[in-house]
Motif scaffolding. Structure first.
Motif, PDB file in Angstrom:
ATOM      1  N   GLU A  33       0.935  -1.104   0.089  1.00  0.00           N
ATOM      2  CA  GLU A  33       0.070  -0.049  -0.078  1.00  0.00           C
ATOM      3  C   GLU A  33       0.855   1.487  -0.016  1.00  0.00           C
ATOM      4  N   ALA A  34       0.511   2.379  -0.724  1.00  0.00           N
ATOM      5  CA  ALA A  34       1.267   3.517  -0.738  1.00  0.00           C
ATOM      6  C   ALA A  34       1.134   4.151   0.751  1.00  0.00           C
ATOM      7  N   ALA A  35       2.669   4.777   0.901  1.00  0.00           N
ATOM      8  CA  ALA A  35       2.727   5.434   2.257  1.00  0.00           C
ATOM      9  C   ALA A  35       2.056   6.650   2.278  1.00  0.00           C
ATOM     10  N   ILE A  36       1.941   7.507   0.969  1.00  0.00           N
ATOM     11  CA  ILE A  36       1.018   8.586   0.894  1.00  0.00           C
ATOM     12  C   ILE A  36       0.336   8.228  -0.330  1.00  0.00           C
ATOM     13  N   LEU A  37      -0.930   9.025  -0.308  1.00  0.00           N
ATOM     14  CA  LEU A  37      -1.786   9.030  -1.296  1.00  0.00           C
ATOM     15  C   LEU A  37      -2.485   9.897  -1.597  1.00  0.00           C
ATOM     16  N   CYS A  38      -2.503  10.855  -2.919  1.00  0.00           N
ATOM     17  CA  CYS A  38      -3.295  12.002  -2.839  1.00  0.00           C
ATOM     18  C   CYS A  38      -4.275  11.721  -4.000  1.00  0.00           C
ATOM     19  N   SER A  89     -11.032  19.839  -1.158  1.00  0.00           N
ATOM     20  CA  SER A  89     -11.935  18.797  -1.672  1.00  0.00           C
ATOM     21  C   SER A  89     -10.777  17.727  -2.011  1.00  0.00           C
ATOM     22  N   GLY A  90     -11.094  16.448  -2.404  1.00  0.00           N
ATOM     23  CA  GLY A  90     -10.500  15.529  -2.744  1.00  0.00           C
ATOM     24  C   GLY A  90     -10.158  14.630  -1.499  1.00  0.00           C
ATOM     25  N   ARG A  91      -9.048  13.927  -1.875  1.00  0.00           N
ATOM     26  CA  ARG A  91      -8.627  12.833  -0.844  1.00  0.00           C
ATOM     27  C   ARG A  91      -7.286  12.699  -0.520  1.00  0.00           C
ATOM     28  N   ALA A  92      -6.868  12.389   0.628  1.00  0.00           N
ATOM     29  CA  ALA A  92      -5.368  12.072   0.832  1.00  0.00           C
ATOM     30  C   ALA A  92      -5.292  10.887   2.062  1.00  0.00           C
ATOM     31  N   ALA A  93      -4.585  10.078   1.827  1.00  0.00           N
ATOM     32  CA  ALA A  93      -4.223   9.385   3.095  1.00  0.00           C
ATOM     33  C   ALA A  93      -2.832   9.025   3.232  1.00  0.00           C
ATOM     34  N   VAL A  94      -2.279   9.162   4.551  1.00  0.00           N
ATOM     35  CA  VAL A  94      -0.930   9.136   4.871  1.00  0.00           C
ATOM     36  C   VAL A  94      -0.878   7.699   5.948  1.00  0.00           C
ATOM     37  N   GLY A  95      -0.017   6.741   5.493  1.00  0.00           N
ATOM     38  CA  GLY A  95       0.074   5.545   6.248  1.00  0.00           C
ATOM     39  C   GLY A  95      -1.363   4.921   6.363  1.00  0.00           C
ATOM     40  N   GLY A  96      -2.066   5.127   5.293  1.00  0.00           N
ATOM     41  CA  GLY A  96      -3.400   4.535   5.117  1.00  0.00           C
ATOM     42  C   GLY A  96      -4.679   5.131   5.995  1.00  0.00           C
TER      43      GLY A  96
END
Ligand SMILES: Nc1ncnc2c1ncn2[C@@H]1O[C@H](COP(=O)(O)OP(=O)(O)O)[C@@H](O)[C@H]1O
Ligand SMILES: [Mg+2]
Lengths: 310, 368
Positions: A3-8, A59-66
């Motif tokens: 899984e990506a560590a950071i995802l935007c 807006s939009g989504r971002a996840a860091v460490g899931g």
């Protein structure tokens, strides 16, 4: 791939009517060094602040460490280290006091605390300055202290916003050696920089401009995909004066003086002869026109200075 | 809690290294008290009084005689028309001009409250101050003796004083407790607001809020140190009073300090609220003065609330200082105890809770 560590995904940040970050998407693989390039004001810091839970995305989504940054910013904060582009430790506290303070804030168990502080000070090379006020130290040492504070609680992901701005070359190298070590330990680092030699050391890069991602990939990919077709290195008399003539020659995208030479980004191969002729007729003895390989700097200039993205 | 302690320790470490801040918080308040309390005076006797008695009754003549026979006042002249009084003050031939309106005796007989007017020369603050104090004391005593002799609930005579030339003077006895309230509130509010806004301005807040510290811990850690400083402040002011002004503390010191702590919490909450409204220290200072100016003017510190227009009187009910002033003056000057101040304590507590809630809801652990 893990899984990506950071995802935007389509991350947007508006300040009033002004869009500072415009539909930014990228992902960072765990354990890699990810570079963030872009001219000042292109939205790098704003993106990082959203990823750290300091700013709420419009807006939009971002996840860091899931963990989703908008829904659970505190969950994100537990696993990241952050170094702001402005030195943000206390200048009126000593190196040790700053670290003690953050060790307490991160609730590092009391019996481990001193050992952890010593470890971080040794690692970042600030131990000799342990009793110095942070405000009395050079920028280079200060930045290493800031990195140390960001590493105290052993985060899995670190965000370093222009960690080497205003830092001398030796300290810069030292800093990047540290980043390399972190990466080797599996820590993910997202780093913004204006130095192309540093960008070259990143596993992957994103180039931003006016809030948008205009290019991404490994340094080699970026050169292949975005470098101007031809780069010429021209050696002639009085390069400063010659620059104006070169810039007016058709087929020249961009030219700049580099020491005694002119660095020219060109549309095509045929330019070499034309340039030689133009310069000679204007009275600049042209001793050499050489074609050289493109670097990240050429890519950066191409993307940052060229036509604005649609 | 551990994080709060860490924050408090950090705050004190920084304070120790910033002598200017410490001076601002501990020395300046004492100096302010001295400035405010400067209206102190030694005993003044034989103040010259000019009288215009329009009532012309036995009662009014008795009143004037009693006034003149007190050691503080000498009745030097009588005039027929009120406007003749002005000249006496203007020329400095009298310090007090007393005007007794027609119908005073009749009102007293009917059990109504009667008023007399006193004009004072305030150009000498000390004399004016003392004159007011003596006049109020004189008329209070007169009213009491009237009440003793007749119906016990008789409203008596009220003296309406107007001070010319320098209307804001007040006596040290009245001034010191009030000044204490104003000063510690001001210092606590500004210190808290600045402590938070400073971190925002120089950017250190960014590093702090990127940690898992909770909003509560952050707020407590940033306000508790100033509660301590505020209590030190109050102690310094009480000491300064004991050494310089000798206004006796009639009530309980413990009660005074407990209520002071509550008022400080309220002031800290206002500081916290101001910090959520300001980006720079300069803005915070301006906002603080915007908040605190009405406190000076409307809390009853300078002008009695009952003399204000009705709308202003309503407005004063949301000023925490208003209640604290009454409590402190009560404890200080009248020696009242807890049961007597409940009526003030309740609104003060309610305001504290309300302001704190507002500040806490506005205080976000984010940059935007
Ligand atoms: N809090 C803010 N309010 C309004 N505009 C902002 C704010 N923060 C940043 N900006 C604007 O957003 C743009 C992007 O800024 P930033 O993310 O700091 O760029 P970079 O880090 O790439 O230099 C800039 O034009 C900046 O002026
Ligand atoms: Mg930036």
């Amino acid at each position: 791939m893990s899984e990506a560590a950071i995802l935007c995904r389509d991350l947007v940040k508006r300040f009033g009517a002004f869009t500072a970050v415009d539909r930014v998407s990228f992902e960072v693989k765990p354990g890699t060094v990810f570079g963030f390039l872009g001219p000042n004001g292109s939205g790098k810091s704003t993106t990082i602040r959203m990823l750290c839970g300091l700013l709420l995305p419009t807006s939009g989504r971002a996840a860091v460490g899931g963990v989703d940054v908008a829904r659970n910013p505190e969950g994100v904060k537990r696993q990241i280290g952050y170094m702001s582009q402005r030195f943000s430790l206390y200048q009126d506290l000593t190196v040790r006091e700053n670290l003690e303070f953050y060790a307490g804030v991160y609730r590092i168990p009391r019996r481990e605390r001193q050992a952890r502080i010593e470890e971080v000070m040794t690692r970042t090379g600030v131990i000799a300055d342990a009793g110095t006020l942070a405000g009395d130290m050079s920028v280079g040492v200060r930045q290493r202290l800031a990195l140390g504070a960001a590493l105290l609680h052993r985060p899995a992901i670190v965000f370093l916003d222009e960690p080497t701005s205003g830092v001398d070359p030796i300290s810069r190298r030292r800093f990047w050696t540290l980043i390399g070590e972190l990466s080797a330990e599996g820590i993910t680092a997202l780093v913004t920089t204006h130095h192309m030699d540093e960008a070259q050391r990143c596993d992957e890069l994103v180039l931003m401009r006016t809030g948008r991602v205009v290019a991404r990939g490994t340094p080699a990919d970026l050169i292949v995909a975005h470098a101007p077709p031809v780069i010429l290195s021209v050696r002639c008399d009085r390069p400063q004066e010659a620059l104006a003539i070169v810039q007016k020659t058709s087929g020249v995208r961009r030219a700049a003086v580099r020491g005694v030479r002119l660095h020219v980004a060109a549309e095509d191969d045929g330019l070499a002869e034309r340039l030689d002729a133009e310069l000679t007729s204007a009275g600049h003895a042209c001793t050499e026109v050489r074609r050289i390989g493109a670097t990240l700097e050429d890519v950066f200039m191409e993307l940052a200075m060229g036509e604005a993205p649609p | 809690m551990e994080r709060v302690i860490e924050l408090v320790r950090k705050e004190f470490r920084q304070l120790r290294r910033d002598p200017n801040m410490l001076r601002f918080m501990l020395v300046v308040p004492v100096i302010q008290l001295i400035l405010f309390g400067y209206a102190v005076s030694t005993d003044i006797k034989h103040l010259r009084v000019v009288v215009c008695d329009m009532d012309r009754t036995a009662a009014s003549r008795d009143l004037v005689r009693a006034l003149g026979s007190s050691e503080h006042f000498d009745v030097v002249a009588h005039v027929d028309r009120p406007r003749d009084l002005d000249g006496w003050l203007d020329r400095g031939h009298a310090a007090v001009a007393l005007s007794i309106p027609p119908g005073m005796a009749r009102k007293l007989d009917q059990g109504q409250r009667a008023s007399v007017q006193a004009l004072l020369d305030g150009s000498d603050a000390n004399t004016g101050t003392v004159a007011i104090a003596y006049l109020s004391r004189f008329f209070m005593a007169q009213s009491e003796s009237l009440a003793d002799g007749n119906a016990p609930d008789r409203p008596g005579i009220r003296v309406e004083t107007r001070v010319w030339y320098n209307p804001t003077l007040a006596s040290a006895v009245f001034m010191v407790p009030g000044a204490m309230c104003v000063i510690i509130g001001l210092a606590a509010t500004i210190a808290t607001a600045l402590a938070i806004v400073k971190e925002r301005e120089i950017g250190t807040i960014e590093q702090l809020i990127v940690t898992p510290i909770s909003s509560w811990e952050l707020m407590l850690g940033k306000t508790l140190p100033y509660l301590g400083v505020g209590m030190a402040n109050a102690t310094a002011i009480l000491l300064a009073n004991a050494l310089l002004f000798h206004v006796p503390l009639r009530g309980s010191l413990a009660l005074l300090m407990a209520v002071t702590a509550l008022f400080l919490v309220c002031s800290l909450a206002i500081g916290l609220l101001i910090s959520t409204l300001s980006r720079t220290q300069q803005q915070a200072m301006l906002t603080a003065f915007f908040f605190l100016m009405p406190n000076f003017l409307l809390s009853g510190f300078m002008f009695p609330i009952e003399n204000m227009p009705q709308a202003f009187q309503w407005a004063t009910t949301i000023l925490p200082l208003r209640y604290f002033l009454v409590i402190v003056r009560g404890i200080f000057l009248k020696g009242v105890g807890l049961p007597d101040i409940v009526g003030q304590l309740l609104p003060l507590s309610a305001l504290t809770v309300a302001i704190m809630t507002l500040a806490v809801t506005r205080f976000a652990k984010r940059l935007d």
